[in-house]
Scaffold this active site. Structure first.
Site, PDB file in Angstrom:
ATOM      1  N   ASP A  16     -88.165 -20.139  35.126  1.00 58.80           N
ATOM      2  CA  ASP A  16     -87.652 -18.976  34.404  1.00 58.80           C
ATOM      3  C   ASP A  16     -87.092 -17.949  35.371  1.00 58.80           C
ATOM      4  O   ASP A  16     -87.484 -17.886  36.540  1.00 58.80           O
ATOM      5  CB  ASP A  16     -88.773 -18.328  33.589  1.00 58.80           C
ATOM      6  CG  ASP A  16     -89.855 -17.717  34.483  1.00 58.80           C
ATOM      7  OD1 ASP A  16     -89.881 -16.484  34.634  1.00 58.80           O
ATOM      8  OD2 ASP A  16     -90.675 -18.486  35.033  1.00 58.80           O
ATOM      9  N   GLY A  47     -92.379 -16.680  39.643  1.00 59.84           N
ATOM     10  CA  GLY A  47     -91.517 -17.333  38.679  1.00 59.84           C
ATOM     11  C   GLY A  47     -90.431 -18.092  39.430  1.00 59.84           C
ATOM     12  O   GLY A  47     -90.620 -18.510  40.575  1.00 59.84           O
ATOM     13  N   GLU A  48     -89.289 -18.312  38.788  1.00 56.22           N
ATOM     14  CA  GLU A  48     -88.149 -19.016  39.383  1.00 56.22           C
ATOM     15  C   GLU A  48     -88.444 -20.478  39.718  1.00 56.22           C
ATOM     16  O   GLU A  48     -87.627 -21.162  40.297  1.00 56.22           O
ATOM     17  CB  GLU A  48     -87.653 -18.338  40.674  1.00 56.22           C
ATOM     18  CG  GLU A  48     -87.157 -16.929  40.513  1.00 56.22           C
ATOM     19  CD  GLU A  48     -86.695 -16.332  41.835  1.00 56.22           C
ATOM     20  OE1 GLU A  48     -86.492 -17.085  42.820  1.00 56.22           O
ATOM     21  OE2 GLU A  48     -86.545 -15.098  41.897  1.00 56.22           O
ATOM     22  N   GLY A  49     -89.651 -20.966  39.402  1.00 57.38           N
ATOM     23  CA  GLY A  49     -90.029 -22.313  39.785  1.00 57.38           C
ATOM     24  C   GLY A  49     -90.654 -22.392  41.157  1.00 57.38           C
ATOM     25  O   GLY A  49     -90.861 -23.491  41.693  1.00 57.38           O
TER      26      GLY A  49
END
Length: 359
Positions: free
Chosen positions: A182, A324-326
């Site tokens: 995300d 976040g961001e993976g």
């Protein structure tokens, strides 16, 4: 492959039944581990992880992963205007540009781990000039969930269909391991609301520091989740209505993506809180989907611990990652690569001429 048509019927949102991973392959993989040149069980969770991969692939000796893909779903959330984040709402667009330029943490982590990154602009509050990543754009930002629906009926349908189409395209393109990620200011507020709704938790129990909010920011966030949760509980029995009311286009797309990846029998490594919230909804949309997921890590957000407990998933890492961001998933990727190769490449005692200690 074009953008999803928001006018398609509700029937188009149904997902095929999820088949479960091959338990015979899992058992055979564990039996093979007991035959390798090492004490039985000595590799701990790496053995369990390898057996899960074997079950997902339907073969006791799994193939090494060759095309791991991180899909970053980017979207803005109207609730960010309530001061629930340490970052201003326009930060999402700036971060999107950084990822596209290859300079974000996820770019470095994924590259180091041997994965490639795809960015999809689902609802960033920009004009979508980045046409290559805006093919599935549903809208500019989602509604402020504390006082209005995140999406219209047509928009939640479009977002779910986008996620399903993205999963299909990745699997058809050869992806054998997927990561949903995300990117969006205010995402943890939306995710915390969904987690509270689906687990029965109270607002104060799910609220963390997210992007690093101070005490005043935390109180604003708690108030936003409290108000959003009142609206969410009215539609709790319908996962699509819940996404429409209290989710967002990016979260809905992730839910569709995770559900369809399971339908397509493709393993997924889950990241942190926002992806976890999408996973809770995906399990409602496609029961049994969680068998195709592994939790990469435990974030510092309290709501994420509730996600893991609800889905009965034990995380691989606990590094206090809350980006976040993976990022957390990318950090855990090498463990999956190693687990598959251990089963495929370590010699058995018979091959190495080592006697069985129990013989």
């Amino acid at each position: 492959m074009g953008s999803p048509d928001p006018d398609r019927s509700l029937a188009d949102l149904s997902f095929d039944q999820v088949a479960q991973p091959d338990e015979l392959a899992r058992a055979e993989a564990l039996r093979r581990h007991s035959m390798l040149v090492k004490p039985p069980g000595s590799l701990g969770r790496l053995e369990e992880l390898g057996a899960w991969i074997a079950a997902c692939q339907g073969r006791p000796t799994p193939r090494p992963f060759t095309r791991a893909r991180v899909i970053v779903f980017a979207g803005d959330h109207g609730v960010a205007a309530r001061g629930v984040s340490a970052n201003p709402p326009e930060t999402t667009g700036e971060l999107l540009g950084t990822v596209l330029a290859g300079g974000a943490a996820i770019n470095v982590l994924a590259s180091t781990a041997g994965a490639t990154v795809r960015v999809v602009d689902i609802a960033v509050d920009t004009d979508g000039a980045e046409s290559a990543v805006s093919e599935f754009k549903v809208r500019r930002g989602s509604g402020s969930i504390d006082r209005e629906d995140a999406l219209s009926d047509a928009e939640v349908h479009a977002a779910l269909l986008a996620g399903r189409q993205i999963a299909d395209a990745e699997v058809d393109g050869g992806a054998d391991l997927l990561v949903a990620a995300d990117l969006g200011v205010g995402g943890s507020t939306v995710a915390s609301t969904l987690v509270a709704a689906l687990t029965g938790a109270e607002p104060v129990a799910v609220i963390g520091r997210g992007s690093g909010v101070d005490d005043n920011g935390w109180m604003r966030k708690a108030a936003a989740v409290r108000d959003a949760l009142r609206r969410a509980r009215a539609v709790l029995s319908d996962p699509v209505a819940l996404l429409r009311t209290s989710g967002g286009a990016d979260v809905a797309a992730m839910a569709g993506f995770l559900a369809q990846a399971a339908v397509r029998r493709t393993p997924v490594l889950l990241d942190g809180l926002t992806v976890g919230a999408a996973a809770l909804v995906a399990e409602e949309l496609a029961p049994g989907a969680r068998s195709w997921w592994v939790a990469a890590h435990r974030s510092s957000e309290p709501a994420h611990a509730m996600v893991l407990e609800h889905l009965d998933l034990e995380p691989l890492l606990d590094l206090d990652i809350r980006l976040g961001e993976g990022a957390g998933a990318a950090a855990a990727l090498p463990l999956l690569f190693m687990s598959a190769r251990l089963l495929a490449e370590v010699a058995t005692r018979e091959q190495a001429g080592v006697p069985d200690p129990e013989a």
